[in-house]
Design a protein around this motif. Structure first.
Motif, mmCIF file in Angstrom:
data_model
loop_
_atom_site.group_PDB
_atom_site.id
_atom_site.type_symbol
_atom_site.label_atom_id
_atom_site.label_comp_id
_atom_site.label_asym_id
_atom_site.label_seq_id
_atom_site.Cartn_x
_atom_site.Cartn_y
_atom_site.Cartn_z
ATOM 1 N N ALA A 1 18.262 -79.035 -50.046
ATOM 2 C CA ALA A 1 18.451 -78.779 -51.590
ATOM 3 C C ALA A 1 18.154 -77.062 -51.981
ATOM 4 O O ALA A 1 18.467 -76.974 -53.010
ATOM 5 C CB ALA A 1 17.313 -79.757 -52.128
ATOM 6 N N THR A 2 17.794 -76.410 -51.077
ATOM 7 C CA THR A 2 17.453 -75.041 -51.157
ATOM 8 C C THR A 2 18.748 -74.247 -51.707
ATOM 9 O O THR A 2 19.752 -74.459 -51.219
ATOM 10 C CB THR A 2 16.931 -74.429 -49.974
ATOM 11 N N GLN A 3 18.552 -73.587 -52.655
ATOM 12 C CA GLN A 3 19.728 -72.797 -53.059
ATOM 13 C C GLN A 3 19.868 -71.609 -52.447
ATOM 14 O O GLN A 3 19.129 -70.864 -51.821
ATOM 15 C CB GLN A 3 19.384 -72.309 -54.888
ATOM 16 N N THR A 4 21.027 -71.122 -52.085
ATOM 17 C CA THR A 4 21.554 -69.973 -51.183
ATOM 18 C C THR A 4 21.575 -68.775 -52.271
ATOM 19 O O THR A 4 21.563 -68.743 -53.355
ATOM 20 C CB THR A 4 22.735 -70.310 -50.506
ATOM 21 N N ARG A 5 21.977 -67.658 -51.768
ATOM 22 C CA ARG A 5 22.297 -66.530 -52.499
ATOM 23 C C ARG A 5 23.597 -66.433 -53.028
ATOM 24 O O ARG A 5 23.969 -65.345 -53.722
ATOM 25 C CB ARG A 5 22.106 -65.097 -51.504
ATOM 26 N N TRP B 1 25.332 -72.651 -55.193
ATOM 27 C CA TRP B 1 25.454 -73.310 -54.009
ATOM 28 C C TRP B 1 24.220 -73.434 -53.131
ATOM 29 O O TRP B 1 23.365 -72.632 -52.848
ATOM 30 C CB TRP B 1 26.220 -72.189 -52.960
ATOM 31 N N SER B 2 24.028 -74.817 -53.156
ATOM 32 C CA SER B 2 22.811 -75.332 -52.201
ATOM 33 C C SER B 2 23.039 -75.192 -50.640
ATOM 34 O O SER B 2 24.412 -75.102 -50.335
ATOM 35 C CB SER B 2 22.666 -76.829 -52.568
ATOM 36 N N VAL B 3 22.291 -75.346 -49.914
ATOM 37 C CA VAL B 3 22.469 -75.448 -48.528
ATOM 38 C C VAL B 3 23.323 -76.574 -48.138
ATOM 39 O O VAL B 3 24.169 -76.484 -47.496
ATOM 40 C CB VAL B 3 21.014 -75.807 -47.683
ATOM 41 N N HIS B 4 23.259 -77.651 -48.564
ATOM 42 C CA HIS B 4 24.103 -79.004 -48.812
ATOM 43 C C HIS B 4 25.561 -78.584 -48.892
ATOM 44 O O HIS B 4 26.523 -78.814 -48.259
ATOM 45 C CB HIS B 4 23.607 -79.927 -49.504
ATOM 46 N N ALA B 5 25.736 -77.875 -49.995
ATOM 47 C CA ALA B 5 26.961 -77.534 -50.593
ATOM 48 C C ALA B 5 27.963 -76.373 -49.532
ATOM 49 O O ALA B 5 28.988 -76.549 -49.158
ATOM 50 C CB ALA B 5 27.025 -76.801 -52.059
ATOM 51 N N LEU B 6 26.881 -75.492 -49.121
ATOM 52 C CA LEU B 6 27.419 -74.524 -47.988
ATOM 53 C C LEU B 6 27.774 -75.402 -46.580
ATOM 54 O O LEU B 6 28.897 -74.924 -46.085
ATOM 55 C CB LEU B 6 26.254 -73.446 -47.678
ATOM 56 N N LEU C 1 23.244 -68.962 -44.681
ATOM 57 C CA LEU C 1 22.256 -70.159 -44.519
ATOM 58 C C LEU C 1 21.064 -69.459 -43.914
ATOM 59 O O LEU C 1 20.040 -69.977 -44.432
ATOM 60 C CB LEU C 1 23.013 -70.688 -43.436
ATOM 61 N N ILE C 2 21.001 -68.596 -43.066
ATOM 62 C CA ILE C 2 19.871 -67.954 -42.519
ATOM 63 C C ILE C 2 18.927 -67.459 -43.651
ATOM 64 O O ILE C 2 17.826 -67.383 -43.778
ATOM 65 C CB ILE C 2 20.153 -66.825 -41.435
ATOM 66 N N ALA C 3 19.817 -66.459 -44.485
ATOM 67 C CA ALA C 3 19.117 -65.966 -45.782
ATOM 68 C C ALA C 3 18.401 -66.977 -46.664
ATOM 69 O O ALA C 3 17.301 -66.619 -47.267
ATOM 70 C CB ALA C 3 20.105 -65.048 -46.396
ATOM 71 N N ALA C 4 18.783 -68.190 -46.528
ATOM 72 C CA ALA C 4 18.251 -69.184 -47.361
ATOM 73 C C ALA C 4 17.148 -69.889 -46.677
ATOM 74 O O ALA C 4 16.249 -70.107 -47.454
ATOM 75 C CB ALA C 4 19.547 -70.168 -47.798
ATOM 76 N N VAL C 5 17.274 -70.253 -45.560
ATOM 77 C CA VAL C 5 16.157 -71.044 -44.786
ATOM 78 C C VAL C 5 15.821 -70.545 -43.748
ATOM 79 O O VAL C 5 14.920 -71.246 -42.712
ATOM 80 C CB VAL C 5 16.659 -72.521 -44.648
ATOM 81 N N GLY C 6 16.311 -69.522 -42.992
ATOM 82 C CA GLY C 6 15.841 -68.782 -41.759
ATOM 83 C C GLY C 6 16.588 -69.689 -40.600
ATOM 84 O O GLY C 6 17.358 -70.329 -40.860
ATOM 85 N N GLY C 7 15.977 -69.385 -39.522
ATOM 86 C CA GLY C 7 16.412 -69.863 -38.273
ATOM 87 C C GLY C 7 17.050 -68.973 -37.317
ATOM 88 O O GLY C 7 16.780 -67.449 -37.459
ATOM 89 N N PRO C 8 17.230 -69.210 -36.001
ATOM 90 C CA PRO C 8 18.003 -68.443 -35.126
ATOM 91 C C PRO C 8 18.975 -67.485 -35.485
ATOM 92 O O PRO C 8 19.600 -67.618 -36.546
ATOM 93 C CB PRO C 8 18.184 -69.211 -33.914
#
Length: 203
Positions: free
Chosen positions: A26-30, A34-39, A156-163
């Motif tokens: 549900a996190t909104q991206t930049r 656009w949420s992560v799901h929508a992305l 995606l990484i900007a929104a929720v992090g990750g490798p």
């Protein structure tokens, strides 16, 4: 060609998404709206689209032979990146509402790679029908797909992090994007010899 890189990127999306919580999805991206799901729904490969491109009659006219040329067309004034931006966002949100998480992840991990496997016999220079540019080589189509998936992976990484994004994908995307503007304009701007605006080249 770049289908191996595209498949690696798709599987990276699947790996990342498999560990997300409901809050992550549900996190909104930049990207506004656009949420992560929508992305995920926007980027998810659809084998039916690949089959349609392969099966559709090829129209007459100029053939687009590189990903840079396709992006130049998409992002030109009046191009689809500008005129259809709102529609693309709405379509991504609708897709997120209709596609469950498991189905989305399966598209990245299984359906997308299977669709690429069906195109193994297609030559990089073979011309396919494209709904926007008309005629496009398979190489150009694959190049744009890699760029699109890479750019949105950075979102995606900007929104929720990750490798980090795989380095080969970053290098390839940089090369394609640098080829979008006119060569002289880009070189002179990059070396501080001109104030002509050449960026952004992709929306």
């Amino acid at each position: 060609m770049n289908t191996e890189l595209l498949e690696e990127l798709w599987r990276s999306w699947a790996d990342r998404g498999s560990g997300f919580t409901a809050a992550d999805w549900a996190t909104q991206t930049r990207l506004p709206g656009w949420s992560v799901h929508a992305l995920f729904a926007h980027v998810a490969p659809d084998p039916a689209v690949l089959r349609a491109l392969r099966a559709a009659p090829v129209p007459d006219g100029h053939t687009v032979t590189s990903g840079a040329e396709m992006l130049r067309i998409f992002n030109s004034p009046g191009g689809i990146a500008h005129t259809a931006a709102d529609d693309i966002e709405k379509a991504a949100r609708r897709a997120a509402e209709s596609l469950g998480i498991d189905e989305l992840l399966r598209r990245f991990d299984k359906d997308g790679p299977a669709g690429l496997a069906e195109l193994d016999a297609v030559r990089p220079t073979e011309v396919l029908a494209h709904p926007i540019v008309g005629r496009v080589t398979y190489r150009a189509f694959a190049e744009v797909a890699v760029v699109d998936v890479t750019v949105h992976l950075l979102d995606l990484i900007a929104a929720v992090g990750g490798p980090p994004v795989p380095e080969p994908a970053l290098r390839f995307t940089r090369e394609v994007l640098a080829a979008v503007p006119a060569a002289v304009d880009f070189i002179e701007a990059a070396t501080g010899r001109s104030k002509v605006a050449v960026l952004p080249v992709m929306r």
